[in-house]
Scaffold this motif. Structure first.
Motif, PDB file in Angstrom:
ATOM      1  N   GLY A  18      10.890  17.117-103.142  1.00 43.55           N
ATOM      2  CA  GLY A  18      11.648  16.033-102.519  1.00 43.55           C
ATOM      3  C   GLY A  18      10.860  15.167-101.567  1.00 43.55           C
ATOM      4  N   ILE A  19       9.603  15.496-101.358  1.00 42.91           N
ATOM      5  CA  ILE A  19       8.745  14.730-100.456  1.00 42.91           C
ATOM      6  C   ILE A  19       7.692  14.021-101.307  1.00 42.91           C
ATOM      7  N   CYS A  20       7.431  12.757-100.989  1.00 42.71           N
ATOM      8  CA  CYS A  20       6.456  11.988-101.755  1.00 42.71           C
ATOM      9  C   CYS A  20       5.045  12.290-101.261  1.00 42.71           C
ATOM     10  N   SER A  21       4.185  12.725-102.182  1.00 46.06           N
ATOM     11  CA  SER A  21       2.810  13.074-101.814  1.00 46.06           C
ATOM     12  C   SER A  21       1.838  11.911-102.008  1.00 46.06           C
ATOM     13  N   ALA A  22       2.346  10.735-102.360  1.00 47.33           N
ATOM     14  CA  ALA A  22       1.475   9.575-102.529  1.00 47.33           C
ATOM     15  C   ALA A  22       1.047   9.043-101.161  1.00 47.33           C
ATOM     16  N   ARG A  23      -0.138   8.515-101.092  1.00 46.47           N
ATOM     17  CA  ARG A  23      -0.626   7.895 -99.859  1.00 46.47           C
ATOM     18  C   ARG A  23       0.045   6.535 -99.661  1.00 46.47           C
ATOM     19  N   THR A  24       0.208   5.794-100.762  1.00 50.18           N
ATOM     20  CA  THR A  24       0.840   4.481-100.737  1.00 50.18           C
ATOM     21  C   THR A  24       1.800   4.374-101.905  1.00 50.18           C
ATOM     22  N   ILE A  25       3.000   3.866-101.662  1.00 51.52           N
ATOM     23  CA  ILE A  25       3.897   3.580-102.769  1.00 51.52           C
ATOM     24  C   ILE A  25       4.187   2.087-102.778  1.00 51.52           C
ATOM     25  N   LYS A  65      -1.122  18.600 -93.254  1.00 48.54           N
ATOM     26  CA  LYS A  65      -0.199  18.687 -92.116  1.00 48.54           C
ATOM     27  C   LYS A  65       1.110  19.355 -92.527  1.00 48.54           C
ATOM     28  N   GLN A  66       1.594  19.028 -93.735  1.00 51.63           N
ATOM     29  CA  GLN A  66       2.866  19.572 -94.209  1.00 51.63           C
ATOM     30  C   GLN A  66       2.796  21.081 -94.386  1.00 51.63           C
ATOM     31  N   VAL A  67       1.667  21.585 -94.844  1.00 55.68           N
ATOM     32  CA  VAL A  67       1.491  23.029 -95.040  1.00 55.68           C
ATOM     33  C   VAL A  67       1.688  23.787 -93.729  1.00 55.68           C
ATOM     34  N   PHE A  68       1.222  23.192 -92.629  1.00 54.53           N
ATOM     35  CA  PHE A  68       1.293  23.864 -91.334  1.00 54.53           C
ATOM     36  C   PHE A  68       2.543  23.520 -90.523  1.00 54.53           C
ATOM     37  N   ASN A  69       3.402  22.648 -91.044  1.00 54.46           N
ATOM     38  CA  ASN A  69       4.600  22.267 -90.307  1.00 54.46           C
ATOM     39  C   ASN A  69       5.771  22.115 -91.268  1.00 54.46           C
ATOM     40  N   SER A  70       6.528  23.172 -91.448  1.00 58.25           N
ATOM     41  CA  SER A  70       7.667  23.131 -92.358  1.00 58.25           C
ATOM     42  C   SER A  70       8.944  22.661 -91.666  1.00 58.25           C
ATOM     43  N   ASP A  71       8.877  22.422 -90.350  1.00 58.68           N
ATOM     44  CA  ASP A  71      10.060  21.994 -89.610  1.00 58.68           C
ATOM     45  C   ASP A  71      10.351  20.504 -89.747  1.00 58.68           C
ATOM     46  N   SER A  72       9.358  19.712 -90.135  1.00 64.41           N
ATOM     47  CA  SER A  72       9.558  18.267 -90.275  1.00 64.41           C
ATOM     48  C   SER A  72       8.735  17.746 -91.446  1.00 64.41           C
ATOM     49  N   ILE A  73       9.049  16.544 -91.852  1.00 66.16           N
ATOM     50  CA  ILE A  73       8.307  15.922 -92.938  1.00 66.16           C
ATOM     51  C   ILE A  73       7.089  15.220 -92.355  1.00 66.16           C
ATOM     52  N   GLU A  74       5.917  15.658 -92.768  1.00 73.86           N
ATOM     53  CA  GLU A  74       4.668  15.115 -92.259  1.00 73.86           C
ATOM     54  C   GLU A  74       4.048  14.087 -93.201  1.00 73.86           C
ATOM     55  N   MET A  75       4.449  14.120 -94.472  1.00 76.71           N
ATOM     56  CA  MET A  75       3.885  13.178 -95.437  1.00 76.71           C
ATOM     57  C   MET A  75       4.685  11.886 -95.407  1.00 76.71           C
ATOM     58  N   SER A  76       4.133  10.860 -94.816  1.00 75.58           N
ATOM     59  CA  SER A  76       4.788   9.556 -94.738  1.00 75.58           C
ATOM     60  C   SER A  76       3.862   8.507 -95.331  1.00 75.58           C
ATOM     61  N   PRO A  77       4.084   8.169 -96.597  1.00 78.21           N
ATOM     62  CA  PRO A  77       3.209   7.192 -97.227  1.00 78.21           C
ATOM     63  C   PRO A  77       3.430   5.793 -96.676  1.00 78.21           C
ATOM     64  N   SER A  78       2.429   4.978 -96.816  1.00 77.96           N
ATOM     65  CA  SER A  78       2.575   3.561 -96.526  1.00 77.96           C
ATOM     66  C   SER A  78       3.403   2.981 -97.665  1.00 77.96           C
ATOM     67  N   ILE A  79       4.364   2.142 -97.335  1.00 76.40           N
ATOM     68  CA  ILE A  79       5.229   1.585 -98.366  1.00 76.40           C
ATOM     69  C   ILE A  79       5.063   0.077 -98.428  1.00 76.40           C
ATOM     70  N   ARG A  80       4.421  -0.356 -99.499  1.00 77.66           N
ATOM     71  CA  ARG A  80       4.308  -1.789 -99.765  1.00 77.66           C
ATOM     72  C   ARG A  80       5.573  -2.202-100.487  1.00 77.66           C
ATOM     73  N   CYS A  81       6.140  -3.320-100.079  1.00 79.19           N
ATOM     74  CA  CYS A  81       7.416  -3.722-100.654  1.00 79.19           C
ATOM     75  C   CYS A  81       7.410  -5.191-101.043  1.00 79.19           C
ATOM     76  N   ASP A  82       7.787  -5.425-102.283  1.00 79.12           N
ATOM     77  CA  ASP A  82       7.853  -6.769-102.827  1.00 79.12           C
ATOM     78  C   ASP A  82       9.261  -7.367-102.676  1.00 79.12           C
ATOM     79  N   ALA A  83      10.221  -6.576-102.192  1.00 77.66           N
ATOM     80  CA  ALA A  83      11.610  -7.023-102.059  1.00 77.66           C
ATOM     81  C   ALA A  83      11.766  -7.864-100.787  1.00 77.66           C
ATOM     82  N   THR A  84      11.378  -9.123-100.888  1.00 81.41           N
ATOM     83  CA  THR A  84      11.351  -9.992 -99.709  1.00 81.41           C
ATOM     84  C   THR A  84      12.740 -10.295 -99.151  1.00 81.41           C
ATOM     85  N   ASN A  85      13.799 -10.063 -99.932  1.00 80.21           N
ATOM     86  CA  ASN A  85      15.158 -10.283 -99.438  1.00 80.21           C
ATOM     87  C   ASN A  85      15.687  -9.101 -98.623  1.00 80.21           C
TER      88      ASN A  85
END
Length: 119
Positions: A18-25, A65-85
Motif C-alpha cells: 500500500g506504500i509507493c516505493s517510487a522516488r518520483t511519480i 527508513k521504512q524498514v526501521f520505522n513501522s509506525d509511520s510512512i517514510e516513503m514519500s515520493p515526489s509527485i509531478r502533476c500535470d493536472a493544472t486544474n
C-alpha cells in the motif's frame, strides 16, 4: 509533497503493502476536471521486466527508513502533476498533505486515478 501517498494498486511494481516505493511519480490529467480524468503514469504491472525497467526510480532512502520505522510512512515520493486544474497543483508539483491513488483492476496506468484531485 509533505504528507503521505497511499496507493491501492496492488498489481503495480512500485506498490509495497500500500506504500509507493517510487522516488518520483507522474500524475497525468492536463484537461482534468475530476479525479476520473487523471492517471498515474508511473504505474507498471508487477513482473521482472518492469522491476528492472523501474529500478532507477526506486526510493532507496525511503525504503531503508521504512524498514526501521513501522509506525509511520517514510516513503514519500515526489509527485509531478500535470493536472493544472487541481487546487493541489503548484508549478506542476503536488502539494497536498495526503494523496490516494486509486485503482480498479489496473494492468496499465489507464485504470488508475488520483482521488485527491480537487478543482
Amino acid at each position: 509533497m509533505n504528507g503521505t501517498l497511499s496507493c491501492n494498486a496492488t498489481t503495480c511494481v512500485n506498490n509495497v503493502t500500500g506504500i509507493c516505493s517510487a522516488r518520483t511519480i507522474n500524475v497525468l490529467g492536463s484537461n482534468a476536471h475530476s479525479s476520473e480524468s487523471t492517471q498515474c503514469e508511473t504505474f507498471a504491472e508487477k513482473g521482472l521486466k518492469n522491476s528492472l525497467t523501474n529500478a532507477l526510480n526506486l526510493n532507496v532512502v525511503g525504503e531503508i527508513k521504512q524498514v526501521f520505522n513501522s509506525d509511520s510512512i517514510e516513503m514519500s515520493p515526489s509527485i509531478r502533476c500535470d493536472a493544472t486544474n487541481c487546487m493541489h497543483n503548484e508549478k506542476k508539483l503536488c502539494i497536498a498533505d495526503n494523496i490516494l491513488v486509486n485503482v480498479t483492476g489496473a494492468l496499465s496506468s489507464k485504470r488508475t486515478q488520483c482521488e485527491t484531485f480537487e478543482e
